[in-house]
Write a protein that holds these residues in place. Structure first.
Motif, PDB file in Angstrom:
ATOM      1  N   THR A 147       0.494  -1.059   0.312  1.00 28.76           N
ATOM      2  CA  THR A 147      -0.022  -0.295   0.486  1.00 28.76           C
ATOM      3  C   THR A 147       0.898   1.704   0.415  1.00 28.76           C
ATOM      4  O   THR A 147       0.821   1.812  -0.995  1.00 28.76           O
ATOM      5  N   GLN A 148       1.983   1.067   0.745  1.00 25.51           N
ATOM      6  CA  GLN A 148       2.786   2.453   0.995  1.00 25.51           C
ATOM      7  C   GLN A 148       3.003   2.153  -0.443  1.00 25.51           C
ATOM      8  O   GLN A 148       4.004   3.719  -0.712  1.00 25.51           O
ATOM      9  N   SER A 149       3.728   1.470  -0.940  1.00 25.87           N
ATOM     10  CA  SER A 149       4.874   2.094  -2.168  1.00 25.87           C
ATOM     11  C   SER A 149       3.812   1.899  -3.323  1.00 25.87           C
ATOM     12  O   SER A 149       4.298   2.941  -3.962  1.00 25.87           O
ATOM     13  N   LEU A 150       2.107   1.849  -3.842  1.00 23.31           N
ATOM     14  CA  LEU A 150       1.631   1.912  -4.118  1.00 23.31           C
ATOM     15  C   LEU A 150       1.392   3.587  -3.847  1.00 23.31           C
ATOM     16  O   LEU A 150       1.419   4.671  -5.188  1.00 23.31           O
ATOM     17  N   GLN A 151       0.873   4.445  -2.683  1.00 24.51           N
ATOM     18  CA  GLN A 151       1.441   5.465  -2.578  1.00 24.51           C
ATOM     19  C   GLN A 151       2.143   5.985  -3.454  1.00 24.51           C
ATOM     20  O   GLN A 151       1.771   7.124  -3.686  1.00 24.51           O
ATOM     21  N   GLN A 152       3.718   5.780  -2.703  1.00 20.82           N
ATOM     22  CA  GLN A 152       4.704   6.441  -3.273  1.00 20.82           C
ATOM     23  C   GLN A 152       4.632   6.614  -4.887  1.00 20.82           C
ATOM     24  O   GLN A 152       4.806   7.815  -5.349  1.00 20.82           O
ATOM     25  N   LEU A 153       4.280   5.713  -4.956  1.00 17.57           N
ATOM     26  CA  LEU A 153       4.149   5.103  -6.850  1.00 17.57           C
ATOM     27  C   LEU A 153       3.186   6.427  -7.005  1.00 17.57           C
ATOM     28  O   LEU A 153       3.412   7.431  -8.327  1.00 17.57           O
ATOM     29  N   LEU A 158       2.322  11.516 -10.449  1.00 10.93           N
ATOM     30  CA  LEU A 158       2.261  13.129 -10.134  1.00 10.93           C
ATOM     31  C   LEU A 158       3.255  14.070 -10.168  1.00 10.93           C
ATOM     32  O   LEU A 158       3.217  15.337 -10.924  1.00 10.93           O
ATOM     33  N   GLN A 159       4.302  13.785  -9.298  1.00  6.80           N
ATOM     34  CA  GLN A 159       5.283  14.244  -9.691  1.00  6.80           C
ATOM     35  C   GLN A 159       6.057  14.635 -11.411  1.00  6.80           C
ATOM     36  O   GLN A 159       6.071  15.722 -10.999  1.00  6.80           O
ATOM     37  N   LEU A 160       5.956  13.487 -11.748  1.00  6.25           N
ATOM     38  CA  LEU A 160       6.523  13.852 -12.779  1.00  6.25           C
ATOM     39  C   LEU A 160       5.374  14.216 -14.006  1.00  6.25           C
ATOM     40  O   LEU A 160       5.940  15.381 -14.563  1.00  6.25           O
ATOM     41  N   ILE A 161       4.143  14.440 -13.607  1.00  5.93           N
ATOM     42  CA  ILE A 161       3.353  14.654 -14.900  1.00  5.93           C
ATOM     43  C   ILE A 161       2.808  16.044 -14.542  1.00  5.93           C
ATOM     44  O   ILE A 161       2.936  16.957 -15.577  1.00  5.93           O
ATOM     45  N   ILE A 378     -12.869  13.354  -4.434  1.00  7.85           N
ATOM     46  CA  ILE A 378     -12.098  14.834  -5.856  1.00  7.85           C
ATOM     47  C   ILE A 378     -10.574  14.795  -6.058  1.00  7.85           C
ATOM     48  O   ILE A 378      -9.974  15.470  -6.654  1.00  7.85           O
ATOM     49  N   PHE A 379      -9.709  14.203  -4.423  1.00  6.82           N
ATOM     50  CA  PHE A 379      -8.704  15.326  -4.632  1.00  6.82           C
ATOM     51  C   PHE A 379      -7.432  13.235  -5.161  1.00  6.82           C
ATOM     52  O   PHE A 379      -6.290  13.224  -4.700  1.00  6.82           O
ATOM     53  N   GLU A 380      -8.400  12.446  -5.365  1.00  6.66           N
ATOM     54  CA  GLU A 380      -7.721  10.778  -6.012  1.00  6.66           C
ATOM     55  C   GLU A 380      -7.277  10.687  -7.130  1.00  6.66           C
ATOM     56  O   GLU A 380      -7.553  11.548  -7.800  1.00  6.66           O
ATOM     57  N   PRO A 381      -6.030  10.489  -7.972  1.00  2.42           N
ATOM     58  CA  PRO A 381      -5.846  10.394  -9.193  1.00  2.42           C
ATOM     59  C   PRO A 381      -6.560   9.660  -9.649  1.00  2.42           C
ATOM     60  O   PRO A 381      -6.982   8.276  -9.223  1.00  2.42           O
ATOM     61  N   SER A 382      -6.511  10.531 -11.424  1.00  2.00           N
ATOM     62  CA  SER A 382      -7.128   9.783 -11.840  1.00  2.00           C
ATOM     63  C   SER A 382      -9.175   9.705 -11.797  1.00  2.00           C
ATOM     64  O   SER A 382      -9.377   8.766 -12.322  1.00  2.00           O
TER      65      SER A 382
END
Length: 429
Positions: A147-153, A158-161, A378-382
């Motif tokens: 879960t932590q890895s997924l959040q970090q990913l 988001l940072q890359l985008i 609303i603040f969730e990615p995608s």
């Protein structure tokens, strides 16, 4: 596994027969374990909660509540439900054995007891219990890691985008600024000269008309053709309109540079109002009448804000996302309710929270509003409620990251379906 059994284990014996308790207690203590005892189901249930045994040996036939009811109560309690229970039953009671296994027991021991069999079964189920607990812990730890890895990913994506969008926008603005500024400077520099030349030419024409009040026929025809009187009146107005257009282009160029500041690497002092104004300038064309939808009125109520240390380009991106979403909401409103009579309004207010040493920016609209079940996501990615091809679901997720992670601020949304939406941004000074 030997280390597991080297530690003292607590076994609860529940039986109303003192002889059975004595025999079983001696066998268990002889193996180095601790024996706890209860003579009825009620006291057993009470003792289990505070004594926390590793395993329970439970007789079926007892006064008060029997073994089956005792087992049901233990399995219904979240504190005691994972403790393994072994029933003690008579050899011929097959029905009781099946019933005991169905309500949660892990095994049964038949009377009369064989000490070696009892110890062997206890060891087996203590091992199974320990392995089950270890496996569950491993699964929980691994799940937490994943879960932590997924959040970090997701944060990295988001940072890359965000970085890519800001980089692309910065390059685009730099190119546009270079292409626009040169001709603007050329036109602006020559505009004053043209105005002087036109004034001189008009003075010359006036003087000639005074000196030659009776022109020949050819001159008369030309004067009528070009309508000299109207030309002399309208030409200065055209020049003034051109100068206003040049000023407008300068404002757009400045707004573009202000909006997409190349400040990704470090924070700088910035006046928030400049960012909001530049964003509104770039969105001005979308605020006008759009077919059935009337124009959107933007009302700004600015407080006295000090410059704050921030990433201006990134904050401007947040303002752009929120205001553009509000405009989209008005467009959707008029597609669904063309008879809308309430004026379209976006209210932007800013203030200083002196106690918190922070500035607050509120952006509020009176459009459709956001349903309660959507607000939580609303603040969730995608996540997006827009049709395919109209939204990526990244705008508000990136905005949340910019405000919270990059600026140690807060961004919240409050909305009433059918009435409007309000975003509140708090940034430390």
């Amino acid at each position: 596994m030997d280390d597991f059994f080297s530690k003292p284990r607590r076994i609860l014996l529940v039986d109303d027969n003192p002889n059975n308790l004595k025999v079983m207690s001696e066998a268990i203590q002889g193996y180095g374990w601790q024996a706890l005892m209860a003579t009825d189901g009620e006291s057993a249930v009470e003792q289990v909660e505070y004594a926390a045994p590793d395993l329970i040996l439970l007789d079926i036939m007892m006064p008060g509540i029997d073994g089956f009811e005792t087992c049901r109560r233990l399995k219904a309690n979240s504190i005691t439900q994972n403790i393994p229970i072994i029933f003690m039953t008579a050899l011929s009671d097959t029905t009781d054995k099946v019933k005991g296994l169905e309500i949660g027991a892990v095994d049964y021991i038949t009377k009369p007891f064989q000490q070696e069999e009892v110890i062997a079964r206890l060891k087996l189920h203590l091992k199974i219990s320990h392995l089950t607990y270890t496996l569950e812990q491993s699964v929980q730890e691994r799940t937490a890691e994943l879960t932590q890895s997924l959040q970090q990913l997701q944060q990295t994506q988001l940072q890359l985008i965000q970085s890519e969008k800001m980089s692309t926008l910065g390059e685009l603005v730099a190119g546009i600024g270079h292409e626009i500024n040169n001709p603007i400077g050329f036109i602006s520099g020559n505009c004053s000269h043209i105005e002087e030349y036109v004034k001189d030419l008009l003075r010359l024409v006036n003087l000639q008309q005074q000196k030659l009040p009776y022109p020949d026929l050819e001159t008369e025809e030309l004067l009528e053709e070009i309508d000299l009187e109207y030309l002399a009146e309208d030409l200065p107005k055209l020049l003034l309109s051109m100068r206003q257009g040049i000023c407008r282009l300068k404002d757009i160029s400045l707004s573009l540079r202000t909006f997409a500041r190349s400040d990704i690497s470090s924070k700088v002092k910035f006046q928030i109002h400049e960012g909001i104004d530049s964003t509104l300038m770039l969105l001005k064309h979308r605020l006008k009448d759009q077919g059935d939808r009337s124009k959107i009125e933007v009302v700004t109520q600015y407080g006295e804000l000090p410059p704050i240390t921030c990433y201006p380009g990134q904050l401007n991106q947040v303002f752009m996302n929120i205001i553009a979403n509000a405009i989209d909401a008005f467009d959707d409103l008029y597609q669904n309710r063309s008879d809308q009579k309430i004026p379209n309004t976006i209210m932007i207010t800013t203030s200083v929270e002196h106690q918190q040493q922070a500035v607050t920016i509120c952006i509020e609209d009176n459009a459709l509003g956001i349903p309660t079940e959507v607000q939580a996501r609303i603040f969730e990615p995608s996540f997006t409620t827009k049709p395919v091809g109209k939204g990526t679901g990244l705008g508000l997720a990136i905005s949340h990251q910019i405000i919270v992670d990059k600026h140690n601020g807060q961004i919240t949304c409050s909305s009433t379906s059918g009435q409007g939406t309000k975003f509140t941004i708090t940034l430390p000074i």
